[in-house]
Structure formats: structure tokens, C-alpha cells
Design a protein around this motif. Structure first.
Motif, PDB file in Angstrom:
ATOM      1  N   ASP A 212       0.368  -1.183  -0.150  1.00 11.99           N
ATOM      2  CA  ASP A 212      -0.280  -0.103  -0.024  1.00 11.99           C
ATOM      3  C   ASP A 212       0.957   1.195  -0.236  1.00 11.99           C
ATOM      4  OD1 ASP A 212      -2.610  -1.285  -0.405  1.00 11.99           O
ATOM      5  OD2 ASP A 212      -3.149  -0.737   2.360  1.00 11.99           O
TER       6      ASP A 212
ATOM      7  N   LYS B  38      -6.607  -6.239   9.564  1.00  5.38           N
ATOM      8  CA  LYS B  38      -6.912  -5.102   8.791  1.00  5.38           C
ATOM      9  C   LYS B  38      -8.323  -4.951   9.253  1.00  5.38           C
ATOM     10  CE  LYS B  38      -6.161  -3.753   4.169  1.00  5.38           C
ATOM     11  NZ  LYS B  38      -5.671  -4.076   2.545  1.00  5.38           N
ATOM     12  N   PRO B  39      -8.569  -3.094   8.847  1.00  2.00           N
ATOM     13  CA  PRO B  39     -10.265  -2.724   8.734  1.00  2.00           C
ATOM     14  C   PRO B  39     -11.238  -3.362   8.592  1.00  2.00           C
ATOM     15  CG  PRO B  39      -8.500  -1.252   9.571  1.00  2.00           C
ATOM     16  CD  PRO B  39      -7.954  -2.086   9.449  1.00  2.00           C
ATOM     17  N   THR B  40     -10.918  -3.713   6.955  1.00  2.00           N
ATOM     18  CA  THR B  40     -11.940  -3.813   5.412  1.00  2.00           C
ATOM     19  C   THR B  40     -11.727  -5.782   6.100  1.00  2.00           C
ATOM     20  OG1 THR B  40      -9.579  -4.434   4.191  1.00  2.00           O
ATOM     21  CG2 THR B  40     -10.584  -2.379   4.101  1.00  2.00           C
ATOM     22  N   GLY B  41     -11.194  -5.880   7.030  1.00  4.70           N
ATOM     23  CA  GLY B  41     -11.174  -7.631   7.130  1.00  4.70           C
ATOM     24  C   GLY B  41     -10.555  -8.509   5.609  1.00  4.70           C
ATOM     25  N   GLU B  42     -10.171  -7.676   4.899  1.00  6.03           N
ATOM     26  CA  GLU B  42      -9.468  -8.660   3.770  1.00  6.03           C
ATOM     27  C   GLU B  42      -8.438  -9.430   4.789  1.00  6.03           C
ATOM     28  OE1 GLU B  42      -8.091  -6.043   0.701  1.00  6.03           O
ATOM     29  OE2 GLU B  42      -8.596  -4.807   2.070  1.00  6.03           O
TER      30      GLU B  42
ATOM     31  N   ASP C  71     -11.913  -5.200  15.365  1.00  9.92           N
ATOM     32  CA  ASP C  71     -11.208  -5.374  14.574  1.00  9.92           C
ATOM     33  C   ASP C  71     -11.219  -7.255  14.046  1.00  9.92           C
ATOM     34  OD1 ASP C  71     -11.504  -3.153  12.594  1.00  9.92           O
ATOM     35  OD2 ASP C  71      -9.298  -2.672  13.693  1.00  9.92           O
TER      36      ASP C  71
ATOM     37  N   ASN D 137     -14.872  -8.667  13.456  1.00 10.33           N
ATOM     38  CA  ASN D 137     -14.893  -8.454  11.590  1.00 10.33           C
ATOM     39  C   ASN D 137     -14.900  -9.252  11.357  1.00 10.33           C
ATOM     40  OD1 ASN D 137     -16.172  -7.200  10.127  1.00 10.33           O
ATOM     41  ND2 ASN D 137     -13.449  -5.745   9.327  1.00 10.33           N
ATOM     42  N   TRP D 138     -13.087  -9.966  11.575  1.00 15.69           N
ATOM     43  CA  TRP D 138     -12.549 -10.456  10.467  1.00 15.69           C
ATOM     44  C   TRP D 138     -13.463 -11.791  11.543  1.00 15.69           C
ATOM     45  CZ3 TRP D 138      -9.661 -13.156   7.149  1.00 15.69           C
ATOM     46  CH2 TRP D 138      -8.706 -14.107   7.399  1.00 15.69           C
TER      47      TRP D 138
ATOM     48  N   THR E 107     -16.591 -12.501   9.214  1.00 15.87           N
ATOM     49  CA  THR E 107     -16.291 -12.602   8.740  1.00 15.87           C
ATOM     50  C   THR E 107     -16.286 -13.731   7.475  1.00 15.87           C
ATOM     51  OG1 THR E 107     -15.008 -11.464   7.649  1.00 15.87           O
ATOM     52  CG2 THR E 107     -17.309  -9.778   7.664  1.00 15.87           C
TER      53      THR E 107
END
Ligand code: UFG
Length: 330
Positions: free
Chosen positions: A22, A175-179, A315, A318-319, A322
Motif C-alpha cells: 500500500d 486489517k480494518p477492511t476485514g480482508e 477489527d 469483524n475478521w 466474516t
């Protein structure tokens, strides 16, 4: 020029690879996938599957790529496992570092950022722990990481390989996006286990001992977000690229949470119940570990962005929710 990330398919390694990409770095990953996941590696990284202790394989990677420096995550890191199988830890961790430093020296690569640990300190004499505190590990995991720190010190004196040892305290979040996130088999770490109980994947949590000399009798740990660690590795690499001397840094939040406080924080963030029982102490566990991270903030200009236990748990939750089966779900 590329950064070689050894162990880049693991939990902290994969977040660091992702963060470096990134930030426009070229990244080469080496991992034997013994505990890591290929799906965790950002696809823009070039991946070589193989073992650090395989000298020929490693040398081939160095010969094939234009490597500026190394970030080293490829070590076993489970305290209770190290108590049961100490020699497995010496073989992978210490011998792995031996081969890596030799191959770096042979290929004229002179920078390494190393994933060290609070476990090198053992039972703290005073809290918070500073970089100059005495290092007397209470388990083989900490012993091997301390040995690895010392190997880098002597390799610096003999060959001029400059190092930064980042001694992290307890790592959490995703990672806050959950990827990407934490996916260990078996899972032994407190936060993911408490989240598995909250999700109903486990019946209950066993807290390992409530007779320690702490606020509520349970162990106290200092939690740092994996994204803040990823940034610390980038800053440490830049520090070496700027021609600075070898150094050590403690990385934590300077705040201690007892194991029971972590359970309460999980209940608050998730709104779920967490049934628990108190079990025996776990061999090798120090009572309290809290970092003094002033030096990293001053020298590396490290500024943690996710410095709160609720953000770490949010976070990680979230992971977990999902990806109930980790990378198998991707
Ligand atoms: N714990 C429980 N029940 C569990 C799991 C853990 O009570 O089911 C307790 C442990 O006894 C300890 C605390 O939760 O008191 C944290 O344990 P973890 O296994 O999550 O983490 P550790 O403190 O043992 O070790 C971690 C990393 C190491 C690092 C260390 C530094 O795994 O790499 O933090 O503090 F060195």
C-alpha cells in the motif's frame, strides 16, 4: 529494489506485506506455509514457497531478486508449545536465523528488521518495561528470540549487518477492511479464543490462573494493533535505509489489561456473553507485561493509530465474523 519478507504469509507478516505494498514498496515473500496461508499474501508480492533453513533455496531467492533488506517473521511463536518442544524452537528459530544471516552476508545484504518479543524479558523487575531492562526469558520461545537478537548483534560487529529488533508485546486486531486477519491452527491466543466463545464456536473460555499478583489475579498484557505493528516495521526499515545504527525498540500501548478485563471488553464490543472457568496456571506465563514504547515514538516517530483495546477487538471481531473458518472461507 525489493524488501524480502521472510514469514510473510503469517499473521503479522501478511499485514506488514500488505501495508508495504500500500505504501508502494516492492515486496518478495518467502514462507514455508507451515503456519502461514498463501491466501494471506497480497497478490502484488512475489512469492517463493520454501524453508528458511534450506540454504540453497534461500540463496537462489537472493540471487534471483534485487534485495535491499530483510524483514524477518519466520519463527515459531507459541509459548506453551515451546515449553513442550523446546528443540523444535531452537531448530526453526535459531538455526533459521543462522542460515538467513549467512546468506545475507554472502549476498551483501546488510539490513534486517526482526520480529522480537516481550517474551525476551521474562518476569519484569519493574513496569513498564524499557529496552535496557534485563532479559531473562521464562520459556524457550523467549530464549530463542533472545538468542536471535544476540546473533544479529555479533553479525553486525563482524559483517556490518545492521538490525532493528522490534520487541512486540501482545498483538491483536486485523486489517480494518476485514480482508486479512489472524488464523492459527490450533488457536492459542486470548483474544481470538474469547471471540470464538462469543461466537458460540467454543463452549467456554478457560482462564489460566487467577492467583497472580495483579489487579484481579489474572495475567496482565499490553495489546497492540497489528496495523500499528506493520507501520512500525516500515519505519524501522526506513531507519536502517537512512544509515542508522542497529537498535531495539519495545512496541506496545503502555496500558495493561488483565485477562478478565479482555473478556469484559469483548462482551462490550460484541454484545455477546462469554462463559468462562478458571483453570490452572499455564507454564511459562509471566505475570505482567507492559511496554514502555517511548523510544519507538521518539526515535522511529512511531505514532500508533489504533491505540485502543475496543478498536483491536472490533477489527478482530469483524475478521472472525466474516471468516468463521479463517482463510478457508476466502
Ligand atoms: N490465556 C488464557 N486462556 C486461553 C488463552 C490465553 O487465560 O485460552 C491467557 C494466557 O495465560 C496469558 C494471556 O491470556 O495470560 C495471553 O496469552 P496469549 O497466548 O494470547 O499470549 P502470550 O502472552 O502467551 O504470548 C503472546 C505471543 C508471544 C509474545 C507474547 C508477549 O504469543 O509471541 O505475547 O507478551 F511474545
Amino acid at each position: 529494489m525489493s524488501i524480502l519478507v521472510v514469514g510473510g504469509a503469517g499473521y503479522i507478516g501478511s499485514h506488514t506485506v500488505d501495508w508495504l505494498i500500500d505504501n508502494n514498496y516492492e515486496v518478495v515473500v518467502v514462507d514455508n506455509l507451515s503456519t502461514g496461508h498463501q491466501k494471506a499474501i497480497n497478490q502484488k508480492a512475489k512469492f517463493y514457497e520454501g524453508d528458511l533453513r534450506d540454504r540453497e533455496f534461500l540463496n537462489n531467492v537472493f540471487q534471483s531478486e534485487n534485495i535491499d533488506g530483510v524483514i524477518h517473521f519466520a519463527a515459531f511463536s507459541i509459548v506453551p508449545e515451546s515449553m513442550k518442544s523446546p528443540l523444535k524452537y531452537y531448530d526453526n528459530n535459531v538455526y533459521g536465523m543462522n542460515v538467513l544471516l549467512e546468506v545475507m552476508h554472502e549476498n551483501n545484504v546488510d539490513k534486517i528488521v526482526f520480529s522480537s518479543t516481550a517474551a525476551t524479558f521474562g518476569e519484569a523487575k519493574h513496569i513498564p518495561i524499557t529496552e535496557t531492562d534485563e532479559q531473562i526469558p521464562t520459556n524457550p520461545y523467549g530464549e530463542t528470540k533472545l538468542a536471535m537478537e544476540k546473533m544479529m548483534h555479533w553479525a553486525d560487529l563482524a559483517y556490518g549487518i545492521k538490525f532493528v529488533a522490534l520487541r512486540y508485546f501482545n498483538v491483536g486486531g486485523a486489517k480494518p477492511t476485514g480482508e486479512i486477519g489472524e488464523d492459527h491452527h490450533p488457536e492459542t491466543h486470548l483474544i481470538p479464543i474469547v471471540l470464538e466463545v462469543a461466537r458460540g464456536q467454543r463452549d467456554k473460555l478457560t482462564i489460566f490462573g487467577d492467583d497472580y499478583d495483579t489487579k484481579d489475579g489474572t495475567n496482565v498484557r499490553d495489546y497492540v494493533h497489528v496495523m500499528d505493528l506493520a507501520e512500525a516495521h516500515r519505519l524501522a526499515f526506513e531507519y536502517l535505509q537512512s544509515g542508522n545504527e542497529s537498535n531495539n525498540f519495545n512496541l506496545g500501548s503502555s496500558t495493561g489489561f488483565s485477562n478478565l478485563e479482555i473478556v469484559e471488553a469483548v462482551k462490550e464490543v460484541t454484545g455477546k456473553d462469554v462463559p468462562l472457568e478458571i483453570g490452572d496456571r499455564r507454564p511459562g506465563d509471566p505475570s505482567t507485561l507492559i511496554a514502555d514504547s517511548t523510544k519507538a515514538k521518539t526515535v522511529l516517530n512511531w505514532q500508533p493509530q489504533y491505540d485502543s483495546i475496543s478498536k483491536i477487538i472490533e477489527d478482530a471481531w469483524n475478521w472472525e465474523t466474516t471468516h468463521p473458518n479463517g482463510y478457508e472461507d476466502k
